[in-house]
Enzyme design. Structure first.
Site, PDB file in Angstrom:
ATOM      1  N   ARG A  96      40.564  14.408   5.729  1.00  0.00           N
ATOM      2  CA  ARG A  96      39.348  14.283   6.492  1.00  0.00           C
ATOM      3  C   ARG A  96      39.500  13.257   7.711  1.00  0.00           C
ATOM      4  NH1 ARG A  96      38.474  18.988   5.596  1.00  0.00           N
ATOM      5  NH2 ARG A  96      37.657  19.605   3.590  1.00  0.00           N
ATOM      6  N   GLU A  99      41.134  14.999  10.062  1.00  0.00           N
ATOM      7  CA  GLU A  99      40.257  15.968  10.922  1.00  0.00           C
ATOM      8  C   GLU A  99      39.425  15.392  11.722  1.00  0.00           C
ATOM      9  OE1 GLU A  99      37.211  19.486   9.190  1.00  0.00           O
ATOM     10  OE2 GLU A  99      37.200  17.602   8.238  1.00  0.00           O
ATOM     11  N   SER A 122      43.732  -2.351  19.627  1.00  0.00           N
ATOM     12  CA  SER A 122      44.837  -2.957  18.795  1.00  0.00           C
ATOM     13  C   SER A 122      44.762  -2.522  17.370  1.00  0.00           C
ATOM     14  CB  SER A 122      44.919  -4.276  19.057  1.00  0.00           C
ATOM     15  OG  SER A 122      45.880  -4.918  18.075  1.00  0.00           O
TER      16      SER A 122
END
Length: 156
Positions: A96, A99, A122
């Protein structure tokens, strides 16, 4: 002396051993972080093999988990980072996040560059926080804060 890893296998094996000890002792990541004196996100990342711990936190974590002196040294070793193998992750939670970056990655990039200019966020000078909050529509929501220092690209 500071040492760096070449092969991530030792840290992966230590991570598995540490998680087994965490489960056996019925400890939370928060309790382990409390022993280390560092944030829960940083401590968890280190125990899972993605950061090195300073000497005293490494000793405290090893003592709490019942790990030996070799583990104390290994916890202090700069790891070979990267916890996701080359292919698309199969664990549903990790997938997820993958995704989310597939869908929102270009949007995040566009918004960062529009607001800050050409540069990066960073992952070294970085803070991570995860909170569980009530959802006004019922259930719960996860609030994940990624807080990284902006580093501008410098022409040379």
């Amino acid at each position: 002396m500071v040492h760096a890893q070449f092969d991530p296998a030792a840290r992966q094996a230590l991570a598995a051993k540490a998680v087994e000890a965490k489960i056996r002792k019925n400890l939370s990541w928060e309790q382990i972080a409390d022993a280390s004196g560092l944030s829960v996100a940083f401590t968890t990342t280190a125990v899972l093999g993605q950061h090195a711990l300073p000497k005293e936190p490494a000793e405290a974590v090893a003592e709490l988990l019942g790990l030996d002196e070799e583990a104390v040294l290994l916890l202090q070793t700069i790891p070979t980072r990267g916890s996701i193998p080359g292919s698309v992750p199969t664990d549903p939670t990790i997938y997820r996040f993958y995704e989310m970056l597939q869908v929102y990655g270009t949007t995040l990039k566009a918004l960062v560059h529009e607001q800050f200019g050409d540069g990066i966020i960073s992952a070294i000078n970085f803070k991570l926080d995860v909170k569980k909050v009530a959802d006004p529509e019922g259930g719960e929501r996860a609030v994940i804060t990624l807080d990284g220092k902006y580093l501008p690209t410098k022409p040379f």
